[in-house]
Design a protein around this motif. Structure first.
Motif, PDB file in Angstrom:
ATOM      1  N   ASP A 155       0.212 -11.451  -4.340  1.00  0.00           N
ATOM      2  CA  ASP A 155      -0.788 -10.510  -4.845  1.00  0.00           C
ATOM      3  C   ASP A 155      -2.101 -11.263  -5.034  1.00  0.00           C
ATOM      4  N   ARG A 199       3.124  -1.254  -3.339  1.00  0.00           N
ATOM      5  CA  ARG A 199       1.898  -1.421  -4.108  1.00  0.00           C
ATOM      6  C   ARG A 199       0.993  -0.230  -3.822  1.00  0.00           C
ATOM      7  N   ILE A 257      -3.922  -5.948  -7.904  1.00  0.00           N
ATOM      8  CA  ILE A 257      -3.070  -4.812  -8.228  1.00  0.00           C
ATOM      9  C   ILE A 257      -3.055  -4.538  -9.729  1.00  0.00           C
ATOM     10  N   THR A 268       8.971  -3.972  -1.317  1.00  0.00           N
ATOM     11  CA  THR A 268       7.956  -3.830  -2.358  1.00  0.00           C
ATOM     12  C   THR A 268       7.032  -2.673  -2.053  1.00  0.00           C
ATOM     13  N   LYS A 319       3.139  -0.681  -9.037  1.00  0.00           N
ATOM     14  CA  LYS A 319       3.651  -1.970  -8.573  1.00  0.00           C
ATOM     15  C   LYS A 319       5.159  -2.009  -8.799  1.00  0.00           C
ATOM     16  N   GLU A 351       5.100  -9.891  -3.936  1.00  0.00           N
ATOM     17  CA  GLU A 351       4.930 -10.255  -5.338  1.00  0.00           C
ATOM     18  C   GLU A 351       4.427 -11.688  -5.510  1.00  0.00           C
TER      19      GLU A 351
END
Length: 714
Positions: free
Chosen positions: A22, A526, A36, A524, A514, A19
Motif C-alpha cells: 500500500d 481496495r 488507502i 485483496t 480495505k 497489503e
C-alpha cells in the motif's frame, strides 16, 4: 491510491501482496500514511505502474486516476493537469521534488503548463480538491506532486551500488528512448545518484490517419542527487535537474483532404527547464516532538523561439516587403522569448504526543515563492498577452491530526495566505485564512467513512491582473480600436487591479474499503469512493465586452464570476487474487456558473476505466488490458467545441525472467480511435483535421517495446 491498489500487478520480484505494498503518501496531510488509509481523495502512481505503462507523455501516467485529465498539444511536449474541472494559472499546484512549476504562457494552449520528462519520474501523488490546502497556496483544484528517481530506484537493500539501463522504441512514424541511471552508497552517510535520458519522436498520425504536423520533438534530460547524513537523524539532499526540449510549435496553413485549413505561425523552439533544490530533514524515533522537513528551491523555464513560418506568404507592417509576417506574431526570422524564474521554500515540523486518550500529530509550517516573468517579443504581441512582472505568494498553516483508539480520526487545520504582485499594467495584493476539518470513523475493520470541509485560496496571476494594451491587427485594413496604450488593435486588453482572489469551499464525503482474503485466500480488495461539491467564489474568467458588434468586442478583461459550482463522484477499486486482478476507476463531474446556469468549459466528461490483468509462470509474465470509456461534456459555453467521446484501449505484456531484467511490449489506442480529449475554442478550424489552432488530437495506434536491465553489487 492507484499504486496501493495496483502495486501487486507488477512482475517478478515486484509482485507482492497488496497489503505489503500500500503506497505511502505525505501529500494530503504532510504526514506519512498509506493512501488507502488517508481521509482524502488521494491517488498515487509508483514505479511498478510506470514500468507497465511505458509512458511517452505524462498524460499516459494519469489515465486511470479519477477526477484527473490532461490538456496537451501535439506540437508542444508540455503538460497541463486538470483536477475536478480546474486548471490553469496555478489552480492545480504542480511540484517536482517539492519545487513549484509555475510556467505560464497565454496563447493557443493551456494558460499554465510544465515540462517534465517521464523517464525522470519515480512516483506521482495526486490529491483532488482543496483538501490539501496546507500543501501550498493556490491549490483550489488539487495538488500534483512528482518525485524524480533516486538511489533507492536502482540500488537494492544490501547493495552498495547499482545502475539501470533502459531503451524503448515505438511505431507511428517512430520514436526512441535511451537512459542510464546509477547510484552508489559512498559510505553509510553519503549517497550519490545521477543519470540522464535522451529521446526523439517523429510526427505522429492521429486516429483518422492524419499526420499531426510538428508533433516531433527531441528531449534530453539529466539529474543528479547528493544525500548527506551529517549527524544522527539528519539528512540533507541536494538535487539538480536539467531538461532541454527541441520542437516546432505551431501548425502551418495547409490543405488536408482537399480542404484548405488556416493554421498558425510556427516557431522553432529551444526550451530549457532547470530545477535545483536543497532539502533538510530531521527525524529520530526517540524524539517525537521534532519531525522536521524543509526545502528551498529554484526553477527556471526559459523558452527561446524563432519564427520560421507565417500563416501565409504575405507581409504586412512591421515586416519588410517579401518577409511574411504581421504585427500580431512578428516576422519570419524574428526571435521571441519567455522566461520564468521561481524561487521558493517550504518548511514544516510535526510533533507527536498523547493527551486525553488521543494520539496527536501537530504540524506547523509555512511556504512562499516568488515568480519573476520576462517576455520579449519586439514585433509581436506576446509581451502583451503574457506580461512581465513579479508576484510573491506565501502562507503559514497549523494542522492537528488526532486519533482515538483505532476507530476515530479528526483532522483540523487552518492556513493563512497572502500575495502581492506588480507589473506594467498595475498590481494588487490580498490575504485570507482558510479552514479545514475532517472526521473519519472505522466502526468495523476495513470500513472507514469520512466527511471533510476545506477551503482554498488562489491569488490572481500576473497575466490575469496586469494584462494591458492593444492586441495588434494582422493588417491596417482590419477594423480596430484605439487602446489606452495609444495603439490601434483588433481589441484592447484591460488590466484589473481590483481582481479578487478565488476562494474554493469544498464539501466532501468518502469511504475507504480495505479487505484481505476476499472470496479467495490471499485475495485483496481496495476501494476509495467519494462525492464532493466545490463552490468557487470570485472565479476568474476572461470576459469580452464593448463595441457595437457582438462578434467584434472592443475589450477583453479578466473578471470575477461571483459563484461557480463543481460537483461530482469518484471511485477507484482493485481486486487482486495474485494470479489475476481487475479494477474500476470512475469519474462523474458537473460544473456551472451558478448565476447564469452556463456550464464551465474545463469540466471533464464522464469516464470509466477498467483494468484487467493476469500473471503467469510464477509471476514472471504479466498481461494487462486497460479500457477507458470517456463521454463528451456538451454542457459548455456556446463559443467552444466539446471534447470527443471515445474509447481508449491500451494493452501491456511484461516478461521478467530475472529480478534484474524486464522486457515489455505495449499497444496504445488499440482501436485506433480519433479523439480530442478537451474542449477547444470555436475559432479553431473544425475541418479536415478538426483542429489546427490547438493541435489537440491524440496519437492513433502505437506499438511500443522496452528493455530494462539492472546491475548491482555490494
Amino acid at each position: 491510491m492507484t499504486a496501493a491498489m495496483l502495486a501487486s500487478s507488477g512482475t517478478g520480484a515486484n509482485a507482492q501482496a497488496v497489503e505489503s505494498l500500500d503506497a505511502i503518501t505525505v501529500t494530503a496531510t504532510k504526514t506519512e500514511e498509506k493512501a488507502i488509509d488517508s481521509l482524502a481523495p488521494v491517488s498515487t502512481v509508483r514505479m511498478d505502474q510506470i514500468n507497465q505503462i511505458l509512458p511517452k507523455r505524462l498524460s499516459d501516467l494519469l489515465i486511470a486516476v479519477p477526477g484527473v485529465a490532461v490538456q496537451d498539444r501535439g506540437d508542444e511536449p508540455s503538460t497541463s493537469i486538470n483536477i475536478r474541472g480546474l486548471q490553469d494559472f496555478g489552480r492545480v499546484a504542480v511540484v517536482v521534488d517539492g519545487a513549484r512549476q509555475n510556467y505560464q504562457r497565454t496563447g493557443h494552449g493551456a494558460s499554465g503548463a510544465f515540462f517534465l520528462d517521464p523517464e525522470l519520474i519515480g512516483g506521482v501523488d495526486i490529491v483532488r480538491g482543496p483538501t490539501a490546502n496546507i500543501y501550498g497556496s493556490g491549490a483550489i483544484g488539487g495538488v500534483a506532486s512528482f518525485r524524480t528517481k533516486d538511489i533507492q530506484d536502482v540500488v537494492r537493500p544490501g547493495e552498495r551500488w547499482g545502475t539501470e539501463a533502459h531503451t524503448q522504441v515505438g511505431s507511428n512514424h517512430g520514436s526512441g528512448l535511451a537512459s542510464v541511471f546509477g547510484g552508489v552508497h559512498v559510505n553509510p552517510n553519503i549517497d550519490f545518484f545521477a543519470g540522464g535520458s535522451f529521446k526523439k519522436q517523429a510526427n505522429y498520425d492521429d486516429g483518422s490517419g492524419t499526420e499531426v504536423v510538428n508533433s516531433w520533438n527531441q528531449v534530453g534530460s539529466a539529474i543528479t542527487k547528493l544525500t548527506v547524513r551529517p549527524a544522527d537523524g539528519h539528512e540533507v539532499k541536494f538535487t539538480g535537474i536539467f531538461q532541454n526540449y527541441q520542437y516546432d510549435a505551431g501548425q502551418p496553413t495547409r490543405t488536408i483532404g482537399g480542404v484548405s485549413s488556416r493554421g498558425t505561425s510556427v516557431y522553432a523552439t529551444d526550451l530549457t527547464n532547470i530545477t535545483t533544490a536543497a532539502r533538510w530533514r530531521y527525524q529520530r524515533p526517540d524524539n517525537q516532538l521534532i519531525d522536521w522537513d524543509a526545502n528551498v528551491y529554484w526553477n527556471r523555464t526559459d523558452s527561446q523561439q524563432v519564427k520560421t513560418q507565417h500563416i501565409s506568404t504575405s507581409s504586412a507592417s512591421p515586416c519588410r516587403t517579401g518577409v511574411p509576417g504581421n504585427a500580431v506574431s512578428g516576422c519570419v526570422g524574428d526571435e521571441r522569448s519567455y522566461l520564468l524564474d521561481t524561487v521558493g521554500f517550504d518548511a514544516n515540523n510535526t510533533s507527536r504526543f498523547e493527551a486525553f486518550g488521543f494520539r496527536h500529530a501537530v504540524t506547523v509550517g509555512g511556504d512562499a515563492f516568488r515568480d519573476t516573468v520576462e517576455t520579449i517579443d519586439p514585433r509581436g504581441v506576446s509581451d502583451v498577452t503574457t506580461p512581465g512582472g513579479e508576484r510573491t505568494v506565501g502562507g503559514a498553516f497549523v494542522q492537528v491530526k488526532s486519533n482515538y483508539a483505532t476507530w476515530l480520526e479528526v483532522i483540523s487545520a487552518a492556513r493563512y495566505d497572502t500575495y502581492e504582485l506588480s507589473g506594467t499594467g498595475g498590481g494588487s495584493s490580498g490575504d485570507r485564512v482558510s479552514p479545514k476539518v475532517t472526521i473519519g470513523v472505522t466502526p468495523i475493520d476495513g470500513f472507514t467513512p469520512y466527511v471533510t470541509y476545506a477551503e482554498g485560496y488562489r491569488a490572481p496571476s500576473l497575466t490575469e491582473t496586469v494584462i494591458s494594451g492593444a492586441h495588434a491587427r494582422a493588417s491596417t485594413f482590419e477594423p480596430g480600436f484605439l487602446c489606452s496604450d495609444g495603439n490601434f488593435g483588433s481589441f484592447c486588453f484591460l488590466p484589473n487591479p481590483n481582481l479578487a482572489a478565488e476562494v474554493g469551499k469544498n464539501k466532501e464525503a468518502g469511504v475507504n474499503l480495505k479487505y484481505d482474503n476476499v472470496f479467495l485466500a490471499g485475495a485483496t480488495f481496495r476501494g476509495k469512493f467519494n462525492v464532493f461539491r466545490n463552490d468557487v467564489y470570485d472565479y476568474i474568467e476572461l470576459t469580452s465586452f464593448g463595441g457595437t458588434n457582438p462578434s467584434l468586442p472592443q475589450f477583453y478583461q479578466y473578471q470575477n464570476i461571483p459563484h461557480a459550482r463543481i460537483e461530482g463522484f469518484e471511485a477507484e477499486t482493485m481486486y487482486d487474487t495474485g494470479g489475476w486482478f481487475v479494477g474500476l476507476a470512475g469519474t462523474i463531474q458537473r460544473g456551472k456558473n451558478v448565476d447564469t446556469g452556463v456550464g464551465l468549459v474545463r469540466i471533464q466528461g464522464d469516464r470509466l476505466v477498467a483494468t484487467v490483468g493476469a500473471r503467469f509462470l510464477d509471476r514472471k509474465i504479466t498481461a494487462m488490458v486497460r479500457w477507458a470509456a470517456v463521454a463528451s461534456n456538451d454542457d459548455i459555453p456556446a463559443n467552444y467545441i466539446p471534447a470527443s467521446s471515445y474509447n481508449l484501449v491500451n494493452v501491456y505484456l511484461g516478461y521478467q525472467p530475472t529480478p534484474d531484467v524486464l522486457m515489455s511490449f505495449g499497444i496504445d489506442n488499440l482501436l485506433n480511435q480519433y479523439y480530442r480529449p478537451y474542449a477547444i475554442a470555436k475559432s479553431a478550424d473544425v475541418g479536415a483535421q478538426n483542429d489546427l489552432l490547438w493541435a489537440s488530437p491524440a496519437p492513433g495506434i502505437t506499438f511500443k517495446g522496452s528493455v530494462k536491465i539492472r546491475f548491482g553489487g555490494a
